[in-house]
Design a protein around this motif. Structure first.
Motif, PDB file in Angstrom:
ATOM      1  N   ALA A 271       0.824  -1.210   0.000  1.00 17.34           N
ATOM      2  CA  ALA A 271       0.000   0.000   0.000  1.00 17.34           C
ATOM      3  C   ALA A 271       0.857   1.258   0.000  1.00 17.34           C
ATOM      4  CB  ALA A 271      -0.907   0.007   1.227  1.00 17.34           C
ATOM      5  N   GLN A 272       0.293   2.329  -0.558  1.00 18.94           N
ATOM      6  CA  GLN A 272       0.963   3.628  -0.526  1.00 18.94           C
ATOM      7  C   GLN A 272       0.769   4.238   0.862  1.00 18.94           C
ATOM      8  OE1 GLN A 272      -0.564   6.119  -3.617  1.00 18.94           O
ATOM      9  NE2 GLN A 272       0.427   4.961  -5.248  1.00 18.94           N
ATOM     10  N   ILE A 273       1.808   4.867   1.366  1.00 14.61           N
ATOM     11  CA  ILE A 273       1.740   5.506   2.679  1.00 14.61           C
ATOM     12  C   ILE A 273       0.763   6.669   2.619  1.00 14.61           C
ATOM     13  CG2 ILE A 273       3.061   6.823   4.383  1.00 14.61           C
ATOM     14  CD1 ILE A 273       5.471   5.070   3.636  1.00 14.61           C
ATOM     15  N   GLY A 274      -0.135   6.733   3.597  1.00 15.68           N
ATOM     16  CA  GLY A 274      -1.100   7.817   3.696  1.00 15.68           C
ATOM     17  C   GLY A 274      -2.403   7.575   2.962  1.00 15.68           C
ATOM     18  N   GLN A 275      -2.486   6.535   2.162  1.00 12.03           N
ATOM     19  CA  GLN A 275      -3.703   6.216   1.399  1.00 12.03           C
ATOM     20  C   GLN A 275      -4.598   5.298   2.229  1.00 12.03           C
ATOM     21  OE1 GLN A 275      -4.458   7.193  -1.863  1.00 12.03           O
ATOM     22  NE2 GLN A 275      -6.406   6.150  -1.679  1.00 12.03           N
ATOM     23  N   GLU A 276      -5.899   5.579   2.256  1.00 17.01           N
ATOM     24  CA  GLU A 276      -6.832   4.722   2.995  1.00 17.01           C
ATOM     25  C   GLU A 276      -7.316   3.591   2.099  1.00 17.01           C
ATOM     26  OE1 GLU A 276      -9.982   6.751   4.943  1.00 17.01           O
ATOM     27  OE2 GLU A 276      -8.616   7.805   6.285  1.00 17.01           O
ATOM     28  N   TYR A 277      -7.450   2.425   2.690  1.00 16.09           N
ATOM     29  CA  TYR A 277      -7.893   1.233   1.972  1.00 16.09           C
ATOM     30  C   TYR A 277      -8.924   0.485   2.807  1.00 16.09           C
ATOM     31  CZ  TYR A 277      -3.660   1.829  -0.860  1.00 16.09           C
ATOM     32  OH  TYR A 277      -2.681   2.330  -1.687  1.00 16.09           O
ATOM     33  N   LEU A 278      -9.683  -0.397   2.149  1.00 17.15           N
ATOM     34  CA  LEU A 278     -10.589  -1.296   2.844  1.00 17.15           C
ATOM     35  C   LEU A 278      -9.960  -2.680   2.876  1.00 17.15           C
ATOM     36  CD1 LEU A 278     -14.129  -0.409   1.461  1.00 17.15           C
ATOM     37  CD2 LEU A 278     -13.163   0.174   3.680  1.00 17.15           C
ATOM     38  N   VAL A 279     -10.059  -3.341   4.003  1.00 21.77           N
ATOM     39  CA  VAL A 279      -9.565  -4.707   4.131  1.00 21.77           C
ATOM     40  C   VAL A 279     -10.542  -5.609   3.377  1.00 21.77           C
ATOM     41  CG1 VAL A 279      -9.071  -6.600   5.721  1.00 21.77           C
ATOM     42  CG2 VAL A 279      -8.512  -4.244   6.370  1.00 21.77           C
ATOM     43  N   LYS A 280     -10.015  -6.396   2.443  1.00 23.10           N
ATOM     44  CA  LYS A 280     -10.855  -7.298   1.662  1.00 23.10           C
ATOM     45  C   LYS A 280     -10.855  -8.708   2.232  1.00 23.10           C
ATOM     46  CE  LYS A 280     -10.645  -4.749  -2.587  1.00 23.10           C
ATOM     47  NZ  LYS A 280     -10.328  -4.722  -4.000  1.00 23.10           N
ATOM     48  N   LYS A 281      -9.684  -9.132   2.747  1.00 22.63           N
ATOM     49  CA  LYS A 281      -9.566 -10.513   3.205  1.00 22.63           C
ATOM     50  C   LYS A 281      -8.420 -10.623   4.195  1.00 22.63           C
ATOM     51  CE  LYS A 281      -7.790 -14.633   1.177  1.00 22.63           C
ATOM     52  NZ  LYS A 281      -7.419 -15.341  -0.030  1.00 22.63           N
ATOM     53  N   ILE A 282      -8.572 -11.546   5.150  1.00 31.62           N
ATOM     54  CA  ILE A 282      -7.507 -11.871   6.094  1.00 31.62           C
ATOM     55  C   ILE A 282      -7.139 -13.330   5.850  1.00 31.62           C
ATOM     56  CG2 ILE A 282      -6.843 -12.088   8.518  1.00 31.62           C
ATOM     57  CD1 ILE A 282      -7.406  -9.215   7.747  1.00 31.62           C
ATOM     58  N   GLY A 283      -5.867 -13.584   5.588  1.00 28.81           N
ATOM     59  CA  GLY A 283      -5.411 -14.946   5.319  1.00 28.81           C
ATOM     60  C   GLY A 283      -4.666 -15.520   6.508  1.00 28.81           C
ATOM     61  N   GLY A 284      -4.175 -16.736   6.328  1.00 28.31           N
ATOM     62  CA  GLY A 284      -3.390 -17.381   7.371  1.00 28.31           C
ATOM     63  C   GLY A 284      -4.183 -18.396   8.162  1.00 28.31           C
ATOM     64  N   LEU A 285      -3.531 -18.905   9.186  1.00 27.63           N
ATOM     65  CA  LEU A 285      -4.158 -19.886  10.075  1.00 27.63           C
ATOM     66  C   LEU A 285      -5.224 -19.207  10.935  1.00 27.63           C
ATOM     67  CD1 LEU A 285      -0.905 -21.679  11.269  1.00 27.63           C
ATOM     68  CD2 LEU A 285      -2.509 -22.465   9.520  1.00 27.63           C
ATOM     69  N   GLU A 286      -6.097 -19.995  11.513  1.00 28.08           N
ATOM     70  CA  GLU A 286      -7.170 -19.445  12.359  1.00 28.08           C
ATOM     71  C   GLU A 286      -6.596 -18.616  13.507  1.00 28.08           C
ATOM     72  OE1 GLU A 286     -10.482 -19.199  12.058  1.00 28.08           O
ATOM     73  OE2 GLU A 286     -10.124 -20.041  10.074  1.00 28.08           O
ATOM     74  N   GLU A 287      -5.485 -19.070  14.073  1.00 23.53           N
ATOM     75  CA  GLU A 287      -4.848 -18.338  15.170  1.00 23.53           C
ATOM     76  C   GLU A 287      -4.405 -16.948  14.709  1.00 23.53           C
ATOM     77  OE1 GLU A 287      -0.699 -18.752  17.575  1.00 23.53           O
ATOM     78  OE2 GLU A 287      -1.893 -20.574  17.357  1.00 23.53           O
ATOM     79  N   THR A 288      -3.843 -16.876  13.507  1.00 19.98           N
ATOM     80  CA  THR A 288      -3.398 -15.599  12.938  1.00 19.98           C
ATOM     81  C   THR A 288      -4.589 -14.699  12.655  1.00 19.98           C
ATOM     82  OG1 THR A 288      -1.519 -16.723  11.925  1.00 19.98           O
ATOM     83  CG2 THR A 288      -2.079 -14.555  11.064  1.00 19.98           C
ATOM     84  N   LYS A 289      -5.636 -15.261  12.070  1.00 23.60           N
ATOM     85  CA  LYS A 289      -6.850 -14.481  11.768  1.00 23.60           C
ATOM     86  C   LYS A 289      -7.449 -13.910  13.050  1.00 23.60           C
ATOM     87  CE  LYS A 289      -8.213 -17.107   7.695  1.00 23.60           C
ATOM     88  NZ  LYS A 289      -9.252 -17.958   7.112  1.00 23.60           N
ATOM     89  N   HIS A 290      -7.485 -14.725  14.090  1.00 21.88           N
ATOM     90  CA  HIS A 290      -8.043 -14.279  15.365  1.00 21.88           C
ATOM     91  C   HIS A 290      -7.201 -13.140  15.955  1.00 21.88           C
ATOM     92  CE1 HIS A 290     -10.387 -14.601  19.013  1.00 21.88           C
ATOM     93  NE2 HIS A 290      -9.269 -14.653  19.723  1.00 21.88           N
TER      94      HIS A 290
END
Length: 69
Positions: free
Chosen positions: A6-25
């Protein structure tokens, strides 16, 4: 794309969280949820400082690779 691209200072929407369940949590507890707004404030030694909700959170590049915008 992962949030570390991402560009510094630009706002974004989170589309997806990946990884193991522990990481997602863990990321959910930090405030990273699909549909949530995030903004990269700074990059220091590969780590990111991200504005999420009303807080600034420091995350590693590895963890940032699990957050897709």
């Amino acid at each position: 794309m992962p949030i570390y691209m991402a560009q510094i200072g630009q706002e974004y929407l989170v589309k997806k969280i990946g990884g193991l369940e522990e990481t997602k949590h863990h990321l959910k507890n930090l405030g990273f949820v699909p549909g949530g707004q995030v903004c990269v404030i700074a990059v220091m030694n590969g780590n990111l400082i991200v504005q999420v909700k009303d807080a600034r959170v420091a995350i590693s590049r590895e963890l940032a690779g699990k957050i897709f915008i």
